[in-house]
Design a protein around this motif. Sequence first.
Motif, PDB file in Angstrom:
ATOM      1  N   ASN A   1      57.578  51.801  16.610  1.00 47.94           N
ATOM      2  CA  ASN A   1      57.231  53.062  17.267  1.00 47.94           C
ATOM      3  C   ASN A   1      58.483  53.735  17.805  1.00 47.94           C
ATOM      4  O   ASN A   1      59.452  53.055  18.177  1.00 47.94           O
ATOM      5  CB  ASN A   1      56.270  52.833  18.441  1.00 47.94           C
ATOM      6  CG  ASN A   1      54.838  52.646  18.005  1.00 47.94           C
ATOM      7  OD1 ASN A   1      54.510  52.746  16.826  1.00 47.94           O
ATOM      8  ND2 ASN A   1      53.969  52.355  18.962  1.00 47.94           N
TER       9      ASN A   1
ATOM     10  N   PRO B   1      45.434  52.410  21.913  1.00 45.25           N
ATOM     11  CA  PRO B   1      45.936  51.402  20.972  1.00 45.25           C
ATOM     12  C   PRO B   1      45.278  50.027  21.053  1.00 45.25           C
ATOM     13  O   PRO B   1      45.076  49.384  20.030  1.00 45.25           O
ATOM     14  CB  PRO B   1      47.428  51.319  21.309  1.00 45.25           C
ATOM     15  CG  PRO B   1      47.752  52.673  21.858  1.00 45.25           C
ATOM     16  CD  PRO B   1      46.532  53.066  22.638  1.00 45.25           C
TER      17      PRO B   1
ATOM     18  N   ASP C   1      44.214  50.252  16.291  1.00 42.82           N
ATOM     19  CA  ASP C   1      45.631  50.424  15.998  1.00 42.82           C
ATOM     20  C   ASP C   1      45.938  51.900  15.783  1.00 42.82           C
ATOM     21  O   ASP C   1      45.092  52.667  15.296  1.00 42.82           O
ATOM     22  CB  ASP C   1      46.023  49.644  14.746  1.00 42.82           C
ATOM     23  CG  ASP C   1      46.048  48.137  14.979  1.00 42.82           C
ATOM     24  OD1 ASP C   1      46.018  47.730  16.151  1.00 42.82           O
ATOM     25  OD2 ASP C   1      46.085  47.390  13.985  1.00 42.82           O
ATOM     26  N   ASN C   2      47.157  52.300  16.126  1.00 43.60           N
ATOM     27  CA  ASN C   2      47.530  53.707  16.025  1.00 43.60           C
ATOM     28  C   ASN C   2      47.321  54.312  14.632  1.00 43.60           C
ATOM     29  O   ASN C   2      46.814  55.430  14.530  1.00 43.60           O
ATOM     30  CB  ASN C   2      48.977  53.895  16.479  1.00 43.60           C
ATOM     31  CG  ASN C   2      49.142  53.611  17.960  1.00 43.60           C
ATOM     32  OD1 ASN C   2      48.315  54.014  18.780  1.00 43.60           O
ATOM     33  ND2 ASN C   2      50.205  52.911  18.319  1.00 43.60           N
TER      34      ASN C   2
ATOM     35  N   THR D   1      43.743  55.124  14.290  1.00 45.61           N
ATOM     36  CA  THR D   1      43.367  56.291  15.088  1.00 45.61           C
ATOM     37  C   THR D   1      43.692  57.575  14.339  1.00 45.61           C
ATOM     38  O   THR D   1      42.892  58.524  14.337  1.00 45.61           O
ATOM     39  CB  THR D   1      44.092  56.278  16.440  1.00 45.61           C
ATOM     40  OG1 THR D   1      43.655  55.154  17.196  1.00 45.61           O
ATOM     41  CG2 THR D   1      43.813  57.550  17.226  1.00 45.61           C
TER      42      THR D   1
ATOM     43  N   LEU E   1      47.821  58.389  23.417  1.00 45.14           N
ATOM     44  CA  LEU E   1      48.666  57.680  22.465  1.00 45.14           C
ATOM     45  C   LEU E   1      50.145  57.787  22.800  1.00 45.14           C
ATOM     46  O   LEU E   1      50.603  58.796  23.348  1.00 45.14           O
ATOM     47  CB  LEU E   1      48.445  58.251  21.048  1.00 45.14           C
ATOM     48  CG  LEU E   1      47.008  58.246  20.532  1.00 45.14           C
ATOM     49  CD1 LEU E   1      46.925  59.026  19.231  1.00 45.14           C
ATOM     50  CD2 LEU E   1      46.518  56.824  20.339  1.00 45.14           C
TER      51      LEU E   1
ATOM     52  N   TRP F   1      52.722  58.693  17.697  1.00 39.65           N
ATOM     53  CA  TRP F   1      51.358  58.935  17.242  1.00 39.65           C
ATOM     54  C   TRP F   1      50.728  60.162  17.876  1.00 39.65           C
ATOM     55  O   TRP F   1      49.924  60.854  17.228  1.00 39.65           O
ATOM     56  CB  TRP F   1      50.520  57.681  17.448  1.00 39.65           C
ATOM     57  CG  TRP F   1      51.038  56.605  16.547  1.00 39.65           C
ATOM     58  CD1 TRP F   1      51.865  55.572  16.881  1.00 39.65           C
ATOM     59  CD2 TRP F   1      50.839  56.523  15.139  1.00 39.65           C
ATOM     60  NE1 TRP F   1      52.186  54.841  15.759  1.00 39.65           N
ATOM     61  CE2 TRP F   1      51.564  55.403  14.682  1.00 39.65           C
ATOM     62  CE3 TRP F   1      50.118  57.279  14.214  1.00 39.65           C
ATOM     63  CZ2 TRP F   1      51.584  55.023  13.338  1.00 39.65           C
ATOM     64  CZ3 TRP F   1      50.133  56.909  12.878  1.00 39.65           C
ATOM     65  CH2 TRP F   1      50.861  55.788  12.459  1.00 39.65           C
ATOM     66  N   SER F   2      51.066  60.474  19.125  1.00 45.26           N
ATOM     67  CA  SER F   2      50.564  61.724  19.691  1.00 45.26           C
ATOM     68  C   SER F   2      51.125  62.906  18.905  1.00 45.26           C
ATOM     69  O   SER F   2      50.399  63.865  18.596  1.00 45.26           O
ATOM     70  CB  SER F   2      50.926  61.829  21.168  1.00 45.26           C
ATOM     71  OG  SER F   2      52.314  61.703  21.381  1.00 45.26           O
TER      72      SER F   2
END
Length: 354
Positions: free
Chosen positions: A53, A151, A180-181, A184, A198, A202-203
Motif C-alpha cells: 500500500n 479492510p 480486502d481492499n 472493496t 479506506l 484505495w480511497s
Amino acid sequence: MSVSRKYRFASAAVAVLSTAAVLAGCSRAEENTGAPAADQGPAAEVRLGYFPNVTHAPAIIGVENRYFADELGSTTLTTQTFNSGTEEVNALLGGSLDIAFIGSGPAINAFTKSEGTIQLIGGAVSSGAQLVVKPEITSKEQLSGKTIATPSLGNTQDVALKKWLHNENLTGSVNVANMDNPQTFDAFRGGEVDGGWLPEPWSSRLVQDAGAHVLLDEKDLWPDGKFPTTVIIVRTAFLQEHPETVKAVLNGSLKATDWAAANPAEAKTAVNTGIKNLTGSELGGPVLDRAFANIQLSPDPNSSTFPQLAQDSVTAGVVGSADDLKGFIDLRPLNELLAEQGKPAVDAGGLQKN
C-alpha cells in the motif's frame, strides 16, 4: 516474498482466536518478570512484514532502493507482505515475523495480545484515510441503510469508521462489511457496497477509477490533521537480542523517508514499481499523485494519540475496555539514530518502555 494464498487462509482461520484474545485483555510489559535477553549481536536473518500500500511507502522504498539490505550488511533480509493487520499480528505472535510496518490499531492489539512483548519503535506514515462513497450520497444522514467497507475487523480504518458512526448516532443503521481492499474496489464498482473507509491508495482508486467522492477525510477529525496510519513494531525479544539489527531496519526506513522527501517524483515511481512487483498491477498516475498528496512520511508515530486510539476501540465496540499502554512504545533506538544524524528526538507521549 509475498505471503502465499495458503498462508492467508491459515491466518484467517486463527483470526477468531486472536480476536478473542483481544477481548480478554492481558498484562502490561512492565509486569513481565523475565530478565531481558542478552545482546547476541547482529541477527543472521531479520523477517520484515509490510503491506503493498502507499501508506507503507517507507517499507516499499526501503526494499526497492536496498536501504534495508545495505544497512543490514551480512544479515539476510526476508520480507513478507500482508493484506490485513490481523494476519501480520498473527505472524508476529507465531514467531514467523520479527519487525512489521503495521496500522496503529493492530499495533495496539499486538501489544495487548503479546502481553506487552511487542513494542512500537517508530513511525512511518501519518494521515491517508478517507470515507469515500457513491456520488449520490452527500450527507451522513444518507448513510442509513447503506453498506460501508473497511479492510478488516478491528483494523485501523474499521475502528475509525465505527467510532465515527457512534459519535454521529449512526451505529446500527449502517452496515459495516470487512473485506480486502481489492475486493472493496470490485464490490463498489459492482454496486455491492456503497463506499469504504479506506487507506491510500484505495480511497484514491475508488475516487479516480470508480467514481466515488470524499464524504469525510479522517485528518479533519484529528488535531493538526495528523494521526498514525502506519507504525513500526518489533518483537521485544528480537530487539533485546539484536538491537543493532533493529537499528539497521529503522535507519533504512529513515533513509527511505529522507530520500522520498528530496525526490518526490522518483519516490512515487519506486512505490509504484514495488506495488507492481508484489501485486502484478501498478497504479495510474492520477491515483498515485492523489494518494501521495494525502500522506506524510515521518518517523514520528504521533505517540500522544495512542491513548485516544485505544479508547476509540472501546467506543467502536472492538474491545471491552481500553488497555493501559504504558510500556507500549520504545523509541530509544530511533532517537539514538536521530541524535547521530543531528535530528530532533521523537516524543514517546509518556508511553516509553522503561
